[in-house]
Design a protein around this motif. Structure first.
Motif, short mmCIF file in Angstrom:
data_model
loop_
_atom_site.label_atom_id
_atom_site.label_comp_id
_atom_site.label_asym_id
_atom_site.label_seq_id
_atom_site.Cartn_x
_atom_site.Cartn_y
_atom_site.Cartn_z
N LEU A 129 0.84 -1.20 0.00
CA LEU A 129 0.00 0.00 0.00
C LEU A 129 0.87 1.25 0.00
O LEU A 129 0.59 2.23 -0.71
CB LEU A 129 -0.93 -0.01 1.22
N ARG A 130 1.95 1.24 0.79
CA ARG A 130 2.84 2.40 0.83
C ARG A 130 3.41 2.71 -0.56
O ARG A 130 3.46 3.86 -0.99
CB ARG A 130 3.98 2.15 1.82
N GLN A 131 3.84 1.67 -1.26
CA GLN A 131 4.44 1.87 -2.57
C GLN A 131 3.43 2.39 -3.59
O GLN A 131 3.76 3.23 -4.43
CB GLN A 131 5.05 0.55 -3.06
N VAL A 132 2.18 1.93 -3.50
CA VAL A 132 1.15 2.43 -4.41
C VAL A 132 0.85 3.90 -4.12
O VAL A 132 0.72 4.72 -5.04
CB VAL A 132 -0.13 1.58 -4.30
N ALA A 133 0.77 4.25 -2.84
CA ALA A 133 0.51 5.64 -2.47
C ALA A 133 1.63 6.55 -2.94
O ALA A 133 1.39 7.67 -3.42
CB ALA A 133 0.33 5.76 -0.96
N GLU A 134 2.86 6.10 -2.83
CA GLU A 134 3.99 6.89 -3.30
C GLU A 134 3.95 7.04 -4.82
O GLU A 134 4.34 8.08 -5.36
CB GLU A 134 5.30 6.22 -2.87
N ALA A 135 3.44 6.02 -5.51
CA ALA A 135 3.39 6.06 -6.97
C ALA A 135 2.33 7.02 -7.49
O ALA A 135 2.41 7.50 -8.62
CB ALA A 135 3.12 4.67 -7.53
N VAL A 136 1.31 7.32 -6.66
CA VAL A 136 0.23 8.20 -7.09
C VAL A 136 0.77 9.56 -7.49
O VAL A 136 0.32 10.17 -8.46
CB VAL A 136 -0.83 8.34 -5.98
N ASN A 137 1.73 10.06 -6.73
CA ASN A 137 2.28 11.38 -7.01
C ASN A 137 3.79 11.30 -7.25
O ASN A 137 4.54 12.19 -6.90
CB ASN A 137 1.98 12.34 -5.86
N GLN A 138 4.21 10.18 -7.86
CA GLN A 138 5.64 9.97 -8.08
C GLN A 138 6.20 11.01 -9.05
O GLN A 138 5.46 11.64 -9.81
CB GLN A 138 5.90 8.57 -8.62
N PHE A 139 7.51 11.16 -9.00
CA PHE A 139 8.16 12.15 -9.86
C PHE A 139 8.03 11.74 -11.32
O PHE A 139 8.46 10.67 -11.72
CB PHE A 139 9.64 12.27 -9.48
N ARG A 140 7.41 12.62 -12.10
CA ARG A 140 7.25 12.37 -13.53
C ARG A 140 7.69 13.62 -14.27
O ARG A 140 7.23 14.72 -13.98
CB ARG A 140 5.79 12.06 -13.87
N GLN A 141 8.57 13.46 -15.22
CA GLN A 141 9.02 14.60 -15.99
C GLN A 141 7.95 15.00 -17.00
O GLN A 141 7.53 14.20 -17.82
CB GLN A 141 10.33 14.27 -16.71
N SER A 142 7.53 16.25 -16.93
CA SER A 142 6.63 16.79 -17.94
C SER A 142 7.39 16.89 -19.25
O SER A 142 8.59 17.17 -19.26
CB SER A 142 6.13 18.17 -17.51
N PRO A 143 6.73 16.66 -20.36
CA PRO A 143 7.44 16.83 -21.64
C PRO A 143 7.78 18.29 -21.93
O PRO A 143 8.67 18.57 -22.72
CB PRO A 143 6.46 16.28 -22.67
N PHE A 144 7.06 19.22 -21.28
CA PHE A 144 7.19 20.64 -21.61
C PHE A 144 8.01 21.37 -20.54
O PHE A 144 7.51 22.22 -19.81
CB PHE A 144 5.81 21.27 -21.77
N VAL A 145 9.28 21.01 -20.45
CA VAL A 145 10.19 21.56 -19.46
C VAL A 145 11.47 21.99 -20.14
O VAL A 145 12.05 21.23 -20.92
CB VAL A 145 10.50 20.52 -18.36
N GLY A 146 11.92 23.22 -19.84
CA GLY A 146 13.18 23.68 -20.40
C GLY A 146 13.18 25.16 -20.66
O GLY A 146 12.31 25.91 -20.21
N ALA A 147 14.17 25.60 -21.39
CA ALA A 147 14.23 26.98 -21.86
C ALA A 147 13.10 27.20 -22.88
O ALA A 147 12.55 26.24 -23.43
CB ALA A 147 15.59 27.25 -22.50
N PRO A 148 12.73 28.45 -23.15
CA PRO A 148 11.61 28.70 -24.07
C PRO A 148 11.73 27.98 -25.42
O PRO A 148 10.76 27.40 -25.90
CB PRO A 148 11.65 30.22 -24.24
N ASP A 149 12.93 27.98 -26.02
CA ASP A 149 13.10 27.29 -27.31
C ASP A 149 12.88 25.78 -27.17
O ASP A 149 12.29 25.15 -28.05
CB ASP A 149 14.51 27.54 -27.86
N THR A 150 13.35 25.23 -26.07
CA THR A 150 13.20 23.79 -25.84
C THR A 150 11.73 23.42 -25.69
O THR A 150 11.26 22.43 -26.27
CB THR A 150 13.97 23.36 -24.58
#
Length: 446
Positions: free
Chosen positions: A350-371
């Motif tokens: 249960l602990r691992q599932v709860a941690e997975a709910v808001n786990q670190f996920r990289q958004s595709p839209f991250v970076g400098a403006p051009d990126t």
């Protein structure tokens, strides 16, 4: 005409699902979720940047564990009616449940917003995620999936029938002849169906865009099918580029199978861009955001929402994930099923599932403006989306995106440099619905 990107803005207020630390940010007013001036500022900023719409999410059940924004927020149509008087072009999309409303009342409210805004209203049709909502409306149990989606389809059909109550020239208002209304151009609905019996007519005429634009967020089979049948805009789950491509293709295919033009359904994916002066600084800020929001107790409560606001704290956190599949059937069935399947396959606690709910996920839209602009262009050209429903943590981050990324998209011909229309339909490139009593469909022509 070349295909161009659509952008919508989704305000967070003091923090939505997974944003457990946002309300602590000194840049975020602690009353922002109930401050109409906050929404007006955001809408005006988005309109200045030529966005298509302001999108307001909603639900009608809470307990003390719910996200901060959910605990204390304004009702969407009231909010959007106020915003309408301070804007001229941006669409105004409000969430309202087809499970816990009546068609006549809700059709009248959205038609009123459509008139107040001059033809900029949109309705995000939901069937209600939270099972506890039933008890706020005199019902002991939340309706099951099949019933809720059958009701939603009929609800939209009834609303559209009511919005056609008057032909466009029903009001000659001829003083010389003493004729205000031509009664031959007023039409009762006289609907009798499985879920509703509605006589009509609606006591409000059509707006400049004919009818409010119908949005929907279909993930399950029932949801995707409903979206393909009635939606003109969709808020899609996103995920990986491949997942977004699959969803996009599936919805467009289903739409065509119902005899509709796939170009007349615009798919928006969720996007939480993180933009900074360099890619490295943007990734660092993304990690900081995750750390700010990573509250285990709140994540455990967030997990419970998919299972009817179930209190998982009564279980041993380090035991195997409990058998709660039956609780998801009337709530967030699709998301819950994915969590259950992952827990089974990976033998998670249960602990691992709860941690997975808001786990670190990289958004595709991250970076400098051009990126960020490069990534948006790549996703857009890969047929994953027609638009992005943008969410920013602060007003400053919205401004940074508007000043840094939008001009690049415009320079590349991906985003408009001026509004095409004063209506939401016109800016989305959607046809005015034919009034069933009079005329053929036509494109908005301003």
């Amino acid at each position: 005409m070349p295909r161009t990107l659509h952008l919508a803005l989704h305000p967070y207020g003091v923090g939505g699902p997974g944003q457990h630390g946002l309300w602590k940010d000194p840049r975020v007013a602690k009353n922002s979720s109930i401050d109409i001036d906050y929404y007006i500022r955001l809408a005006q900023a988005a309109e200045h940047a030529l966005f298509d719409a302001l999108f307001i999410v909603d639900s009608q059940f809470i307990n003390a564990t719910y996200p901060a924004h959910y605990l204390n927020r304004l009702e969407p149509l009231t909010l959007l009616s106020a915003v309408a008087t301070h804007t001229r072009h941006i669409g105004l999309v409000g969430t309202a449940s087809s499970t816990y409303n009546s068609p006549f009342n809700l059709a009248r409210r959205f038609a009123s917003l459509d008139h107040i805004s001059g033809g900029r209203a949109g309705w995000n049709v939901v069937t209600s995620f939270d099972t506890g909502t039933s008890k706020n409306f005199g019902l002991d149990e939340h309706l099951d999936y099949t019933t809720r989606y059958g009701r939603a389809l009929e609800f939209v059909q009834v609303a559209r029938g009511l919005w056609d109550s008057y032909e466009d020239d029903a009001f000659p208002a001829d003083v010389a002849r003493g004729v205000f209304l031509d009664p031959a151009k007023l039409h009762a609905l006289d609907h009798t169906g499985e879920h509703f019996k509605v006589a009509g007519p609606l006591n409000l005429s059509r707006s400049p865009q004919g009818q409010p634009v119908i949005f929907q967020a279909g993930v399950s089979e029932e949801g995707r099918d409903l979206a393909a049948r009635v939606a003109e805009g969709i808020y899609a789950p996103g995920g990986t580029l491949e997942q977004a491509q699959e969803y996009y293709a599936d919805i467009k295919r289903r739409t065509a199978a119902y005899g509709r033009d796939p170009e007349h359904i615009k798919i928006f994916i969720h996007g939480g861009p993180v933009v900074a002066s360099t890619d490295e600084k943007a990734r660092l800020r993304e990690r900081e955001i995750f750390d700010e929001d990573n509250d285990f107790d709140r994540n455990l409560a967030l997990l419970g929402r998919s299972f009817g606001a179930y209190d998982f704290s009564v279980h041993d956190l380090d035991a195997p994930f409990p058998d709660v599949a039956h609780l998801a059937e009337k709530g967030g069935r699709t998301g819950a099923a994915q969590l259950i399947e992952r827990a089974r396959k990976e033998n998670l606690t249960l602990r691992q599932v709860a941690e997975a709910v808001n786990q670190f996920r990289q958004s595709p839209f991250v970076g400098a403006p051009d990126t960020v602009a490069d990534t948006i262009e790549r996703w857009f050209r890969a047929d994953t989306l027609d638009g992005i429903n943008l969410a920013f943590r602060t007003e400053e981050e919205l401004a940074y995106f508007v000043d840094g990324v939008v001009p690049i998209l415009q320079k590349r011909g991906l985003f408009r440099t001026e509004y095409a229309s004063d209506t939401l339909r016109g800016n989305l490139g959607l046809p005015v619905p034919a009034n069933r009593h009079t005329r053929e469909p036509q494109l908005v022509d301003d």
